[in-house]
Scaffold this motif. Sequence first.
Motif, mmCIF file in Angstrom:
data_model
loop_
_atom_site.group_PDB
_atom_site.id
_atom_site.type_symbol
_atom_site.label_atom_id
_atom_site.label_comp_id
_atom_site.label_asym_id
_atom_site.label_seq_id
_atom_site.Cartn_x
_atom_site.Cartn_y
_atom_site.Cartn_z
ATOM 1 N N UNK A 68 0.852 -1.189 0.000
ATOM 2 C CA UNK A 68 0.000 0.000 0.000
ATOM 3 C C UNK A 68 0.890 1.242 0.000
ATOM 4 N N UNK A 69 1.127 1.782 -1.182
ATOM 5 C CA UNK A 69 2.104 2.849 -1.325
ATOM 6 C C UNK A 69 1.655 4.140 -0.651
ATOM 7 N N UNK A 70 0.343 4.367 -0.540
ATOM 8 C CA UNK A 70 -0.121 5.565 0.163
ATOM 9 C C UNK A 70 0.276 5.497 1.637
ATOM 10 N N UNK A 71 0.235 4.283 2.215
ATOM 11 C CA UNK A 71 0.635 4.124 3.615
ATOM 12 C C UNK A 71 2.147 4.259 3.773
ATOM 13 N N UNK A 72 2.890 3.707 2.829
ATOM 14 C CA UNK A 72 4.345 3.845 2.857
ATOM 15 C C UNK A 72 4.719 5.327 2.833
ATOM 16 N N UNK A 73 4.024 6.076 2.005
ATOM 17 C CA UNK A 73 4.260 7.515 1.884
ATOM 18 C C UNK A 73 3.987 8.228 3.213
ATOM 19 N N UNK A 74 2.952 7.782 3.920
ATOM 20 C CA UNK A 74 2.533 8.445 5.164
ATOM 21 C C UNK A 74 3.452 8.154 6.338
ATOM 22 N N UNK A 75 3.920 6.917 6.483
ATOM 23 C CA UNK A 75 4.501 6.496 7.751
ATOM 24 C C UNK A 75 6.011 6.321 7.724
ATOM 25 N N UNK A 76 6.629 6.111 6.551
ATOM 26 C CA UNK A 76 8.046 5.766 6.537
ATOM 27 C C UNK A 76 8.943 6.995 6.381
ATOM 28 N N UNK A 77 10.186 6.855 6.874
ATOM 29 C CA UNK A 77 11.213 7.883 6.691
ATOM 30 C C UNK A 77 12.040 7.618 5.441
ATOM 31 N N UNK A 78 12.309 6.329 5.195
ATOM 32 C CA UNK A 78 13.143 5.914 4.064
ATOM 33 C C UNK A 78 12.465 4.759 3.330
ATOM 34 N N UNK A 79 12.840 4.595 2.077
ATOM 35 C CA UNK A 79 12.297 3.512 1.261
ATOM 36 C C UNK A 79 13.445 2.736 0.619
ATOM 37 N N UNK A 80 13.348 1.402 0.688
ATOM 38 C CA UNK A 80 14.271 0.516 -0.033
ATOM 39 C C UNK A 80 13.424 -0.306 -1.000
ATOM 40 N N UNK A 81 13.860 -0.384 -2.247
ATOM 41 C CA UNK A 81 13.099 -1.117 -3.269
ATOM 42 C C UNK A 81 13.918 -2.313 -3.743
ATOM 43 N N UNK A 82 13.262 -3.489 -3.789
ATOM 44 C CA UNK A 82 13.878 -4.701 -4.330
ATOM 45 C C UNK A 82 13.072 -5.191 -5.531
ATOM 46 N N UNK A 83 13.777 -5.864 -6.440
ATOM 47 C CA UNK A 83 13.089 -6.455 -7.595
ATOM 48 C C UNK A 83 13.852 -7.698 -8.040
#
Length: 495
Positions: free
Chosen positions: A199-214
């Motif tokens: 849920x990217x809207x929640x990630x946007x709201x609550x996190x300080x940093x983002x790590x992306x894996x693929x």
Amino acid sequence: MSVAVKFNDIRKDFGPVRVLHGVSFELAPGRIHGLLGENGAGKSTLMKILAGYEEASAGQMLVDGVARRFEGSREAEAAGIVLIHQEFNLAEHLTIAQNIFLGHEKRKGWLVDDSAMRREARELLAQVGLARDPDVKVRELIVAEKQLVEIAKALSRHARLLIMDEPTATLTPAETARLFALMTKLRAAGTTLVYISHKLDEVERITDDVVVMRDGRFVAASATARLARQQMANLMVGRDVSDMFPEKGAASADARVALRVTNLAVPGWVEDLSFEVRAGEILGFAGLVGAGRSEAFEAIVGLRHRHAGEIEIDGRAVTLRHPRDAMRHGLTYLSEDRKGRGLHMNLTLQDNLTLMTLERYGHPLLDLKAARRALEKAVREFGIRTGDLDSRARMLSGGNQQKLALAKFLQPDPRVIVLDEPTRGVDVGAKRDIYFLIQRLAASGRAVVVISSELIELIGLAHRVAVMRAGRLVATLGHEHLNEEELIAHATGTH
């Protein structure tokens, strides 16, 4: 208090299959890190290595600057690292207090000190905001309360780094807000948090940093504020997914009424529910957890007792006492519980696909070639990604399991299909695929009902949305009124 983690060239092999390909990045202490990626990206595997549930095949993991390789979860917990699994790890028949201290019981001499555990459990429950007696059995709790028990259990282990895997998958907006308030409080106290979510809207709201894996590899790391939601999605899938939802097209007001339900009543759940959905239309159902949406449709298809209500399919009154009756009349219901009610996880893809229509392939012996052709067609048309057509359903990612479940429930060629939480726990790329599949179902003349807790999903997909509150239909909104504010207002009774 805080824990800093550094992954150096972490690899993980399951037999001949490599699922992590030299992953390297850092988790700064005392921050909330969003860990993003499609199903199968390797997020959960990497976090299981950090929490001691799996062992890396190669590479080095530094915890507070010291190389660590945990022999099990208890060793990781001793270091203050706790993983809350997506599937709750609670003993339903035990009390809240017993669950919190399970395997770590407090003792007075040789005896278990129940009073000490109850006393400390009360303090932990107050800390997470759960107003429940520690002696209540876990089976009596709702999903959101179980989530809080899991967090209380993690805090009892003195967690300095807390990993949360899809914690809001079954929570209402209000429950999610409370969880986020608790996460903010934990961060302020110095806890490092890893938040895995689609849920990217929640990630946007609550996190300080983002790590992306693929695909088992590290792709990017950034401060959350520097990445727009669309950029996160594009990094996750490796392509532009700005067109998440298909063009709706206009639902014809003159199309036949495919399903009409009048004055439905389900004991303890639903009162006086009436609605209709036309051929070619996508009708959404919104509401908070406990509003009665799933229970209403379980009663319609014969999975649950109802004590009132009339059902018409294509203008003819029908009696549906069992899902087989519903299927015979052209109505299928795909449950939100795809693992428990949608698919048989230990059966092959082919067996799952053909299970509802075995008579089609038996003459009288099973025509395995025809069944194989049906599977090949479903894999092609539904975009099911599998390296082996003979594999079992449990080997598929969540998104591909959902596509297989959709293909299975469409095998009887229904005229009305009800999809309950069709993208729960599914990554952004698979969500887009499923949205386009749903639109194709409607474009082919089927009537589609989508029950969803994700308002953006309903707004993007549905022609109309019915809103339920406390077992009653309180509004049906046309496309001109489809916005989050209006839907939430009707669902919560603040309109």
